[in-house]
Design a protein around this motif. Structure first.
Motif, short mmCIF file in Angstrom:
data_model
loop_
_atom_site.label_atom_id
_atom_site.label_comp_id
_atom_site.label_asym_id
_atom_site.label_seq_id
_atom_site.Cartn_x
_atom_site.Cartn_y
_atom_site.Cartn_z
N LEU A 43 0.78 -1.27 0.14
CA LEU A 43 0.01 0.01 -0.03
C LEU A 43 0.97 1.29 0.07
CD1 LEU A 43 -2.88 -1.02 2.29
CD2 LEU A 43 -2.73 -0.83 -0.19
N GLN A 44 2.01 1.16 0.66
CA GLN A 44 2.92 2.24 0.70
C GLN A 44 3.52 2.65 -0.56
OE1 GLN A 44 5.49 0.77 3.99
NE2 GLN A 44 5.15 2.88 4.83
N GLU A 45 3.86 1.31 -1.49
CA GLU A 45 4.22 1.58 -2.65
C GLU A 45 3.40 2.16 -3.74
OE1 GLU A 45 5.68 -2.25 -4.15
OE2 GLU A 45 7.09 -2.48 -2.31
N ARG A 46 2.34 1.39 -3.94
CA ARG A 46 1.20 1.70 -4.75
C ARG A 46 0.48 3.06 -4.43
NH1 ARG A 46 3.09 -1.18 -8.44
NH2 ARG A 46 2.93 -3.31 -7.92
N TYR A 47 0.43 3.49 -3.25
CA TYR A 47 -0.60 4.71 -2.96
C TYR A 47 0.45 5.83 -2.26
CZ TYR A 47 -4.48 2.04 -4.41
OH TYR A 47 -5.34 0.97 -4.93
N GLY A 48 1.43 5.67 -1.93
CA GLY A 48 2.27 6.70 -1.06
C GLY A 48 1.76 6.70 0.23
N TYR A 49 1.26 5.89 0.63
CA TYR A 49 0.82 6.17 1.85
C TYR A 49 1.91 5.93 3.14
CZ TYR A 49 -4.02 4.47 0.71
OH TYR A 49 -5.34 4.32 0.30
N SER A 50 1.66 6.77 4.18
CA SER A 50 2.72 6.49 5.40
C SER A 50 2.34 5.08 5.99
CB SER A 50 2.36 7.72 6.38
OG SER A 50 1.15 7.54 6.71
N ARG A 51 3.17 4.83 6.62
CA ARG A 51 3.00 3.38 7.41
C ARG A 51 1.60 3.35 7.98
NH1 ARG A 51 5.16 -1.22 8.61
NH2 ARG A 51 4.61 -2.25 10.34
N GLU A 52 1.70 4.43 9.14
CA GLU A 52 0.43 4.68 9.80
C GLU A 52 -0.96 4.60 8.98
OE1 GLU A 52 -1.07 8.28 12.09
OE2 GLU A 52 0.23 7.18 13.34
N GLN A 53 -0.71 5.33 7.90
CA GLN A 53 -1.94 5.57 7.14
C GLN A 53 -2.32 4.11 6.44
OE1 GLN A 53 -1.71 8.15 3.83
NE2 GLN A 53 -3.93 8.23 3.50
N ALA A 54 -1.38 3.36 6.01
CA ALA A 54 -1.64 1.98 5.31
C ALA A 54 -2.16 1.04 6.42
CB ALA A 54 -0.35 1.43 4.88
N GLU A 55 -1.69 1.00 7.69
CA GLU A 55 -2.14 0.16 8.65
C GLU A 55 -3.59 0.66 8.92
OE1 GLU A 55 0.48 0.53 12.03
OE2 GLU A 55 2.09 -0.70 11.23
N GLU A 56 -4.09 1.80 9.12
CA GLU A 56 -5.25 2.41 9.30
C GLU A 56 -6.41 1.90 8.01
OE1 GLU A 56 -5.07 6.67 9.75
OE2 GLU A 56 -4.15 6.43 11.84
N GLU A 57 -5.68 1.99 6.98
CA GLU A 57 -6.55 1.33 5.77
C GLU A 57 -6.92 0.00 5.89
OE1 GLU A 57 -8.01 3.01 3.10
OE2 GLU A 57 -7.87 4.88 4.44
N ILE A 58 -5.93 -0.80 6.06
CA ILE A 58 -5.91 -1.96 6.21
C ILE A 58 -7.04 -2.54 7.53
CG2 ILE A 58 -5.02 -4.50 6.91
CD1 ILE A 58 -2.51 -3.46 5.66
N ASP A 59 -6.77 -1.87 8.61
CA ASP A 59 -7.89 -1.96 9.56
C ASP A 59 -9.08 -1.74 9.34
OD1 ASP A 59 -5.95 -2.89 11.59
OD2 ASP A 59 -5.74 -1.07 12.37
N ARG A 60 -9.38 -0.53 8.53
CA ARG A 60 -10.64 -0.14 8.10
C ARG A 60 -11.46 -1.21 7.04
NH1 ARG A 60 -12.97 3.59 3.94
NH2 ARG A 60 -11.05 3.38 3.06
N PHE A 61 -10.43 -1.62 6.29
CA PHE A 61 -10.94 -2.60 5.07
C PHE A 61 -11.32 -3.96 6.17
CE2 PHE A 61 -9.36 -6.55 3.34
CZ PHE A 61 -10.33 -6.73 2.05
N MET A 62 -10.73 -4.41 6.94
CA MET A 62 -10.89 -5.57 7.60
C MET A 62 -12.15 -5.31 8.51
SD MET A 62 -9.10 -7.88 6.57
CE MET A 62 -9.27 -9.40 7.92
N ARG A 63 -12.32 -4.20 9.03
CA ARG A 63 -13.67 -4.10 9.75
C ARG A 63 -14.97 -3.75 8.95
NH1 ARG A 63 -10.46 0.00 12.12
NH2 ARG A 63 -11.58 1.73 10.89
#
Length: 74
Positions: A43-63
């Motif tokens: 997600l960092q590579e594809r979208y330029g997310y910070s580590r924290e943002q990528a983790e939050e996106e994965i959490d949101r997706f899983m929820r």
């Protein structure tokens, strides 16, 4: 999110990953293979997310995945 949950549910969620993140390729999905750290990196590579943002996106997706998927009845 418990990182083991992602690994345990990877076969069920991997198809939705491509729907959710259109820039994630089939090769990325294969590479991730349920590994949280690899998923964050993709997600960092594809979208330029910070580590924290990528983790939050994965959490949101899983929820959201959990709320969409009915629990099996006993």
């Amino acid at each position: 999110m418990n990182k083991d949950i992602l690994a345990g549910k990877w076969k069920q969620v991997k198809g939705k990953v491509r729907d959710w993140w259109g820039d994630v390729t089939d090769d990325d999905v294969t590479r991730i293979n349920g590994k949280f750290e690899t998923f964050v990196g993709v997600l960092q590579e594809r979208y330029g997310y910070s580590r924290e943002q990528a983790e939050e996106e994965i959490d949101r997706f899983m929820r959201e995945y959990e709320t969409e998927t009915p629990s099996p009845t006993r």
